[in-house]
Design a protein around this motif. Sequence first.
Motif, short mmCIF file in Angstrom:
data_model
loop_
_atom_site.label_atom_id
_atom_site.label_comp_id
_atom_site.label_asym_id
_atom_site.label_seq_id
_atom_site.Cartn_x
_atom_site.Cartn_y
_atom_site.Cartn_z
N GLU A 73 38.60 27.05 44.40
CA GLU A 73 39.78 27.31 45.21
C GLU A 73 40.92 27.84 44.33
O GLU A 73 41.76 28.60 44.77
CB GLU A 73 40.22 26.03 45.93
N GLN A 74 40.94 27.42 43.06
CA GLN A 74 41.96 27.89 42.13
C GLN A 74 41.62 29.28 41.58
O GLN A 74 42.50 29.98 41.09
CB GLN A 74 42.09 26.91 40.97
N PHE A 75 40.34 29.66 41.63
CA PHE A 75 39.90 30.93 41.05
C PHE A 75 39.93 32.08 42.04
O PHE A 75 39.55 33.19 41.71
CB PHE A 75 38.47 30.79 40.52
N GLY A 76 40.33 31.83 43.27
CA GLY A 76 40.38 32.91 44.25
C GLY A 76 39.84 32.52 45.61
O GLY A 76 40.08 33.20 46.59
N GLY A 77 39.09 31.44 45.67
CA GLY A 77 38.56 30.99 46.95
C GLY A 77 37.20 31.60 47.25
O GLY A 77 36.58 32.25 46.41
N TRP A 78 36.73 31.39 48.47
CA TRP A 78 35.37 31.79 48.84
C TRP A 78 35.29 33.25 49.29
O TRP A 78 34.22 33.84 49.29
CB TRP A 78 34.85 30.87 49.95
N ARG A 79 36.42 33.82 49.68
CA ARG A 79 36.48 35.25 49.99
C ARG A 79 37.92 35.70 49.78
O ARG A 79 38.87 34.96 50.03
CB ARG A 79 36.02 35.53 51.43
N TRP A 80 38.09 36.91 49.26
CA TRP A 80 39.42 37.38 48.91
C TRP A 80 39.47 38.90 48.86
O TRP A 80 38.41 39.57 48.83
CB TRP A 80 39.88 36.81 47.56
N THR A 81 40.65 39.45 48.86
CA THR A 81 40.84 40.90 48.68
C THR A 81 41.94 41.12 47.65
O THR A 81 42.89 40.35 47.57
CB THR A 81 41.24 41.59 50.00
N ARG A 82 41.77 42.16 46.88
CA ARG A 82 42.78 42.59 45.91
C ARG A 82 42.84 44.12 45.92
O ARG A 82 41.84 44.79 46.19
CB ARG A 82 42.44 42.12 44.49
N GLU A 83 44.00 44.67 45.62
CA GLU A 83 44.13 46.12 45.47
C GLU A 83 44.54 46.39 44.03
O GLU A 83 45.57 45.90 43.56
CB GLU A 83 45.16 46.70 46.44
N ILE A 84 43.70 47.13 43.31
CA ILE A 84 43.93 47.41 41.90
C ILE A 84 43.84 48.92 41.68
O ILE A 84 42.82 49.53 41.99
CB ILE A 84 42.91 46.68 41.01
N HIS A 85 44.91 49.51 41.20
CA HIS A 85 44.97 50.96 40.97
C HIS A 85 44.55 51.74 42.22
O HIS A 85 43.87 52.76 42.13
CB HIS A 85 44.09 51.35 39.78
N GLY A 86 44.95 51.25 43.38
CA GLY A 86 44.68 51.96 44.62
C GLY A 86 43.31 51.68 45.22
O GLY A 86 43.03 52.12 46.34
N ALA A 87 42.45 50.97 44.50
CA ALA A 87 41.11 50.65 45.01
C ALA A 87 41.13 49.27 45.66
O ALA A 87 41.79 48.35 45.18
CB ALA A 87 40.09 50.67 43.88
N LEU A 88 40.39 49.12 46.75
CA LEU A 88 40.26 47.83 47.41
C LEU A 88 39.07 47.09 46.82
O LEU A 88 37.96 47.61 46.77
CB LEU A 88 40.05 48.02 48.91
N ILE A 89 39.30 45.87 46.35
CA ILE A 89 38.24 45.01 45.82
C ILE A 89 38.12 43.81 46.76
O ILE A 89 39.09 43.10 46.98
CB ILE A 89 38.56 44.51 44.40
N VAL A 90 36.93 43.61 47.31
CA VAL A 90 36.69 42.51 48.23
C VAL A 90 35.67 41.57 47.61
O VAL A 90 34.55 41.98 47.28
CB VAL A 90 36.15 43.01 49.59
N GLY A 91 36.04 40.32 47.43
CA GLY A 91 35.13 39.32 46.87
C GLY A 91 34.64 38.39 47.94
O GLY A 91 35.43 37.92 48.77
N ILE A 92 33.34 38.11 47.97
CA ILE A 92 32.77 37.24 48.99
C ILE A 92 31.77 36.26 48.38
O ILE A 92 31.23 36.49 47.30
CB ILE A 92 32.06 38.06 50.10
N ASP A 93 31.54 35.19 49.10
CA ASP A 93 30.48 34.25 48.75
C ASP A 93 29.24 34.67 49.53
O ASP A 93 29.10 34.38 50.72
CB ASP A 93 30.89 32.82 49.13
N GLY A 94 28.33 35.36 48.85
CA GLY A 94 27.13 35.87 49.50
C GLY A 94 26.15 34.79 49.92
O GLY A 94 25.16 35.09 50.60
N GLY A 95 26.41 33.54 49.53
CA GLY A 95 25.51 32.46 49.90
C GLY A 95 25.80 31.88 51.28
O GLY A 95 25.07 31.01 51.75
N LEU A 96 26.87 32.36 51.92
CA LEU A 96 27.23 31.85 53.24
C LEU A 96 26.49 32.60 54.34
O LEU A 96 25.70 33.51 54.08
CB LEU A 96 28.75 31.99 53.44
N ASP A 97 26.78 32.23 55.58
CA ASP A 97 26.21 32.91 56.75
C ASP A 97 27.01 34.19 57.00
O ASP A 97 28.24 34.14 57.19
CB ASP A 97 26.30 31.97 57.96
N TRP A 98 26.32 35.35 56.99
CA TRP A 98 26.98 36.64 57.21
C TRP A 98 26.48 37.33 58.47
O TRP A 98 26.64 38.55 58.62
CB TRP A 98 26.83 37.53 55.98
#
Length: 323
Positions: A73-98
């Motif tokens: 939870e301190q490292f970003g959580g289970w899913r998150w978004t960031r924008e870096i140099h104009g690019a969208l970075i989406v982080g997810i927990d692929g072990g969940l139900d998708w």
Amino acid sequence: MAFTGDPQSGPAWPNIAAALTKAKPDALVFIGDLVSDGLAPERWKETFIANAPTNVPWITVIGNHDRWAPLFEQFGGWRWTREIHGALIVGIDGGLDWSMDSANAPWLEKTLAGAPNRFKFVVSHYPAYSSRNHGKLAPDGRLWERSPRVAREQIVPLLEKYGVTAMFNGHDHGYERAELPSGLTTITTAGGGAGLHPKHEDGRANPYSTVLVDKHHYGLLRIENGKAVFTAITPDGAVSGHACCFRNPHCWLCSFGAVWSPVELQQRLTANAKSCGSSTEYHGAGTSTASSLQNQLATVQISRRLPAIRHAAQLQQSLLCCR
């Protein structure tokens, strides 16, 4: 920005960490399995934290060995978004139900559908395609392991639907790049320290694999001048495998998906020169005639489903972009 997966308390992790500290990227994304056992506090303290770069801001997605440790939870959580140099970075927990019945898939769809960014990257620990251990197929032809199967059957279709540039993964230790027919690139960059995994004997595991390298490494993504270029780099600074230049919508060669580096293009054009009736090799835009380059690209055009070459000037301009 830098990417690395699977430090996993491995013996090569201190060298990777030192190389990242020296490189000092603007941001660092860990692709899971930071330690060998996420519920063992000593693993975090003695192996990961003791070596982690302190001069680089970082965020992470979770892997199976991290075991849903509460500190994520301190490292970003289970899913998150960031924008870096104009690019969208989406982080997810692929072990969940998708599945679309879950809360996760609609969130991801909404995130991607509303993103105006030229480059969109999704980061998940589990690869949808792998030539190594975790790409093993069951008798029915589907992936044996649940999380990679979810990545292939539930996550990848959403990424393809919304034009995601590339999916970064870990889990299968080593480096691999795959080019899917849809134009989506998948990159496994899991050389962060743990022991490397051998290639699986079943050749069906990853029919789209283009590069497979058994070396510890980290990945570096540079975004500038309308281009995004990813390179895998070993701790001693050597390039591991070929650079990958992601698509630029204003470039003819980039428009169909990820394109080859000049080294790869040189190799492919040389291999195709004889069958195309030309002996001219590609050494950079402007050194070969447009007609010769056009002839040499004929076989490549068919094999990679490229759109038709409209005119020589367009080809030369694209080669300048992708050189």
